[in-house]
Scaffold this active site. Structure first.
Site, PDB file in Angstrom:
ATOM      1  N   THR A  39       9.761   6.637   3.232  1.00 43.30           N
ATOM      2  CA  THR A  39      10.678   5.906   4.108  1.00 43.30           C
ATOM      3  C   THR A  39      10.457   4.397   3.990  1.00 43.30           C
ATOM      4  OG1 THR A  39       9.402   5.719   6.181  1.00 43.30           O
ATOM      5  CG2 THR A  39      10.515   7.832   5.768  1.00 43.30           C
ATOM      6  N   THR A  99      -0.854  -7.338  -1.250  1.00 40.86           N
ATOM      7  CA  THR A  99       0.459  -6.784  -0.892  1.00 40.86           C
ATOM      8  C   THR A  99       1.288  -7.908  -0.268  1.00 40.86           C
ATOM      9  OG1 THR A  99      -0.144  -6.286   1.389  1.00 40.86           O
ATOM     10  CG2 THR A  99      -0.749  -4.634  -0.264  1.00 40.86           C
ATOM     11  N   SER A 110      -5.206   1.872   9.300  1.00 46.85           N
ATOM     12  CA  SER A 110      -5.721   0.943  10.298  1.00 46.85           C
ATOM     13  C   SER A 110      -5.955  -0.406   9.615  1.00 46.85           C
ATOM     14  CB  SER A 110      -6.997   1.551  10.902  1.00 46.85           C
ATOM     15  OG  SER A 110      -7.567   0.704  11.854  1.00 46.85           O
ATOM     16  N   LEU A 131       0.826  -1.218   0.000  1.00 44.71           N
ATOM     17  CA  LEU A 131       0.000   0.000   0.000  1.00 44.71           C
ATOM     18  C   LEU A 131       0.855   1.261   0.000  1.00 44.71           C
ATOM     19  CD1 LEU A 131      -2.790  -1.062   2.573  1.00 44.71           C
ATOM     20  CD2 LEU A 131      -2.939  -1.050   0.081  1.00 44.71           C
ATOM     21  N   TYR A 178      -2.346  -7.851  16.924  1.00 47.58           N
ATOM     22  CA  TYR A 178      -2.334  -6.986  15.731  1.00 47.58           C
ATOM     23  C   TYR A 178      -3.567  -6.075  15.746  1.00 47.58           C
ATOM     24  CZ  TYR A 178      -2.998  -5.591  10.858  1.00 47.58           C
ATOM     25  OH  TYR A 178      -3.231  -4.858   9.712  1.00 47.58           O
ATOM     26  N   LYS A 217      -4.136  -1.758  16.113  1.00 56.18           N
ATOM     27  CA  LYS A 217      -4.940  -0.904  15.221  1.00 56.18           C
ATOM     28  C   LYS A 217      -6.099  -0.256  15.986  1.00 56.18           C
ATOM     29  CE  LYS A 217      -2.550  -1.842  11.422  1.00 56.18           C
ATOM     30  NZ  LYS A 217      -1.750  -0.826  10.717  1.00 56.18           N
ATOM     31  N   ASP A 269      13.478   2.599  10.518  1.00 56.57           N
ATOM     32  CA  ASP A 269      12.968   1.383  11.154  1.00 56.57           C
ATOM     33  C   ASP A 269      12.216   1.834  12.391  1.00 56.57           C
ATOM     34  OD1 ASP A 269      12.552  -0.903  12.657  1.00 56.57           O
ATOM     35  OD2 ASP A 269      14.422  -1.842  11.980  1.00 56.57           O
ATOM     36  N   ASN A 298       1.842   4.327   7.462  1.00 51.41           N
ATOM     37  CA  ASN A 298       1.452   3.119   6.731  1.00 51.41           C
ATOM     38  C   ASN A 298       2.246   1.889   7.185  1.00 51.41           C
ATOM     39  OD1 ASN A 298       0.614   1.473   4.213  1.00 51.41           O
ATOM     40  ND2 ASN A 298       2.839   1.600   4.037  1.00 51.41           N
TER      41      ASN A 298
HETATM   42  N1  NAP Z   1      -2.733  -5.688   2.766  1.00 52.40           N
HETATM   43  C1  NAP Z   1      -3.774  -5.825   3.549  1.00 52.40           C
HETATM   44  O1  NAP Z   1      -4.617  -6.687   3.332  1.00 52.40           O
HETATM   45  C2  NAP Z   1      -3.954  -4.908   4.734  1.00 52.40           C
HETATM   46  C3  NAP Z   1      -5.200  -4.903   5.359  1.00 52.40           C
HETATM   47  C4  NAP Z   1      -5.403  -4.061   6.448  1.00 52.40           C
HETATM   48  C5  NAP Z   1      -4.366  -3.247   6.879  1.00 52.40           C
HETATM   49  N2  NAP Z   1      -3.157  -3.278   6.249  1.00 52.40           N
HETATM   50  C6  NAP Z   1      -2.110  -2.370   6.761  1.00 52.40           C
HETATM   51  O2  NAP Z   1      -1.516  -1.722   5.659  1.00 52.40           O
HETATM   52  C7  NAP Z   1      -0.209  -1.287   6.010  1.00 52.40           C
HETATM   53  C8  NAP Z   1       0.747  -1.607   4.878  1.00 52.40           C
HETATM   54  O3  NAP Z   1       0.874  -3.011   4.735  1.00 52.40           O
HETATM   55  P1  NAP Z   1       0.855  -3.720   3.305  1.00 52.40           P
HETATM   56  O4  NAP Z   1      -0.395  -4.472   3.203  1.00 52.40           O
HETATM   57  O5  NAP Z   1       1.217  -2.768   2.256  1.00 52.40           O
HETATM   58  O6  NAP Z   1       2.009  -4.822   3.511  1.00 52.40           O
HETATM   59  P2  NAP Z   1       3.522  -4.863   2.988  1.00 52.40           P
HETATM   60  O7  NAP Z   1       3.544  -4.849   1.494  1.00 52.40           O
HETATM   61  O8  NAP Z   1       4.137  -6.023   3.673  1.00 52.40           O
HETATM   62  O9  NAP Z   1       4.153  -3.510   3.519  1.00 52.40           O
HETATM   63  C9  NAP Z   1       4.404  -3.314   4.889  1.00 52.40           C
HETATM   64  C10 NAP Z   1       5.374  -2.174   5.051  1.00 52.40           C
HETATM   65  O10 NAP Z   1       5.599  -1.947   6.444  1.00 52.40           O
HETATM   66  C11 NAP Z   1       6.995  -1.879   6.656  1.00 52.40           C
HETATM   67  N3  NAP Z   1       7.470  -2.275   7.977  1.00 52.40           N
HETATM   68  C12 NAP Z   1       7.287  -3.433   8.622  1.00 52.40           C
HETATM   69  N4  NAP Z   1       7.947  -3.414   9.791  1.00 52.40           N
HETATM   70  C13 NAP Z   1       8.567  -2.214   9.878  1.00 52.40           C
HETATM   71  C14 NAP Z   1       9.420  -1.575  10.834  1.00 52.40           C
HETATM   72  N5  NAP Z   1       9.856  -2.192  11.932  1.00 52.40           N
HETATM   73  N6  NAP Z   1       9.857  -0.316  10.573  1.00 52.40           N
HETATM   74  C15 NAP Z   1       9.507   0.325   9.445  1.00 52.40           C
HETATM   75  N7  NAP Z   1       8.715  -0.232   8.509  1.00 52.40           N
HETATM   76  C16 NAP Z   1       8.262  -1.474   8.730  1.00 52.40           C
HETATM   77  C17 NAP Z   1       7.573  -2.801   5.608  1.00 52.40           C
HETATM   78  O11 NAP Z   1       8.928  -2.474   5.398  1.00 52.40           O
HETATM   79  P3  NAP Z   1      10.070  -3.551   5.020  1.00 52.40           P
HETATM   80  O12 NAP Z   1      10.106  -3.573   3.535  1.00 52.40           O
HETATM   81  O13 NAP Z   1      11.293  -2.978   5.610  1.00 52.40           O
HETATM   82  O14 NAP Z   1       9.661  -4.872   5.628  1.00 52.40           O
HETATM   83  C18 NAP Z   1       6.712  -2.481   4.411  1.00 52.40           C
HETATM   84  O15 NAP Z   1       7.163  -1.343   3.735  1.00 52.40           O
HETATM   85  C19 NAP Z   1       0.113  -1.977   7.336  1.00 52.40           C
HETATM   86  O16 NAP Z   1      -0.016  -1.034   8.383  1.00 52.40           O
HETATM   87  C20 NAP Z   1      -0.941  -3.055   7.456  1.00 52.40           C
HETATM   88  O17 NAP Z   1      -1.246  -3.342   8.797  1.00 52.40           O
HETATM   89  C21 NAP Z   1      -2.932  -4.097   5.190  1.00 52.40           C
END
Ligand code: NAP
Length: 283
Positions: free
Chosen positions: A37, A188, A139, A19, A153, A157, A61, A88
């Site tokens: 970032t 993602t 969230s 995202l 988790y 949120k 981080d 995010n």
């Molecule tokens: N995809 C879904 O279905 C979904 C649904 C509801 C909510 N969300 C929320 O959407 C947000 C983005 O997730 P995504 O779905 O896009 O998944 P994603 O592709 O795995 O991206 C997650 C991002 O968070 C970063 N991250 C994880 N741990 C971190 C840390 N210690 N410090 C800094 N950055 C960190 C990751 O960085 P690295 O590359 O360094 O690991 C990555 O850039 C999250 O908050 C997640 O909870 C996602």
């Protein structure tokens, strides 16, 4: 929908994939500036190469919150101001509450909640002095109604939602908006590399959190949500003259929100006779 068209400077965390990466790309394509970032700066090279004048990358981080003030200061130094913060970056922990270690809980809260709050605290002085700004906190559908297996988790949120509701009322009169984004399942890396498993696997929870973990696994690569469309929805909310406190993303999350509202109403009405007459009787 009434919109405000002036260009903005965004700070978006977790832009390596998913995202965050999609949102950064949408925002840059729309002509705004992004301070992106990620833990690994190399993952942002494509964004910087495509938009060298309007995209700056930095490593962050969120388990190292001490770096946050210098990262925000660097963003302001590079672009002169910050208009939008998008919290995010985040990841999930799946497992029954009993199986999740204190270390896993603490780290999940550090990244998803305390890191986000520290970033908000770091950008607010600038936004207050500008008299404008927008904080967007990503969230989850787990904060609409939670699942077995997502206790911690989901709690991170729910904490973000509770803090954001309060924050919106504190900073609204200062010209600063707050939006919570509630995505359903989006395609993602979240279910892949961003999902940590609890150490234990107790048989007692095979039919609840165990079943949920398997369901998540089976969804990988088949999530209905398109990250680029999510990015466009967030951009539309930020550019709106009247942005929402909650932006629900995708049909799954909309259906879930409607079911949750109806279930809350039914339970409230069902227990009203017991719960309501508990105040001192007026004399
Ligand atoms: N995809 C879904 O279905 C979904 C649904 C509801 C909510 N969300 C929320 O959407 C947000 C983005 O997730 P995504 O779905 O896009 O998944 P994603 O592709 O795995 O991206 C997650 C991002 O968070 C970063 N991250 C994880 N741990 C971190 C840390 N210690 N410090 C800094 N950055 C960190 C990751 O960085 P690295 O590359 O360094 O690991 C990555 O850039 C999250 O908050 C997640 O909870 C996602």
């Amino acid at each position: 929908m009434e919109t405000q068209q002036d260009s903005r400077t965004w700070l978006i965390t977790g832009c390596s994939t998913g995202l965050g990466h999609a949102l950064a790309r949408v925002v840059l394509a729309a002509g705004d500036r992004v301070f992106a970032t990620a833990r690994n700066g190399a993952a942002l090279a494509d964004l910087v190469a495509e938009y060298p004048d309007r995209c700056v990358a930095a490593e962050l981080d969120l388990t190292e919150p001490g770096r946050i003030p210098e990262v925000v200061a660097e963003a302001v130094r590079r672009f002169g101001r910050l208009d939008v913060l998008v919290n995010n970056a985040g990841y999930g922990v799946v497992g029954a509450l009993e199986e999740i270690s204190v270390e896993q809980m603490t780290r999940n809260f550090q990244v998803n909640f305390f890191g986000a709050i520290a970033l908000i605290q770091a950008v607010l002085p600038g936004m207050r002095s500008q008299g404008s700004g927008h904080v967007v906190n990503i969230s989850a559908a787990a904060a609409i109604a939670n699942y077995p297996g997502f206790s911690v988790y989901g709690a991170t949120k729910w904490a973000l939602e509770g803090a954001s509701e309060s924050l919106a009322q504190e900073v609204g009169p200062l010209g600063i908006r707050v939006t919570l984004v509630e995505p359903g399942p989006f395609r993602t890396d979240f279910i892949g590399r961003s999902l940590e498993r609890a150490a234990g696997a107790l048989e007692a929870y095979a039919g609840t959190s165990g079943k949920f973990a398997k369901l998540l696994q089976g969804m990988q690569g088949r999530q209905p949500g398109d990250p680029e469309k999510a990015g466009r929805a967030v951009l539309a909310a930020v550019r709106s003259a009247n942005p929402p406190l909650r932006l629900v993303l995708g049909k799954y999350a909309h259906d879930k929100r409607r079911r949750q509202l109806a279930a809350l109403e039914t339970e409230l009405a069902g227990w009203q006779e017991v719960g309501q007459p508990t105040e001192f009787t007026a004399r």
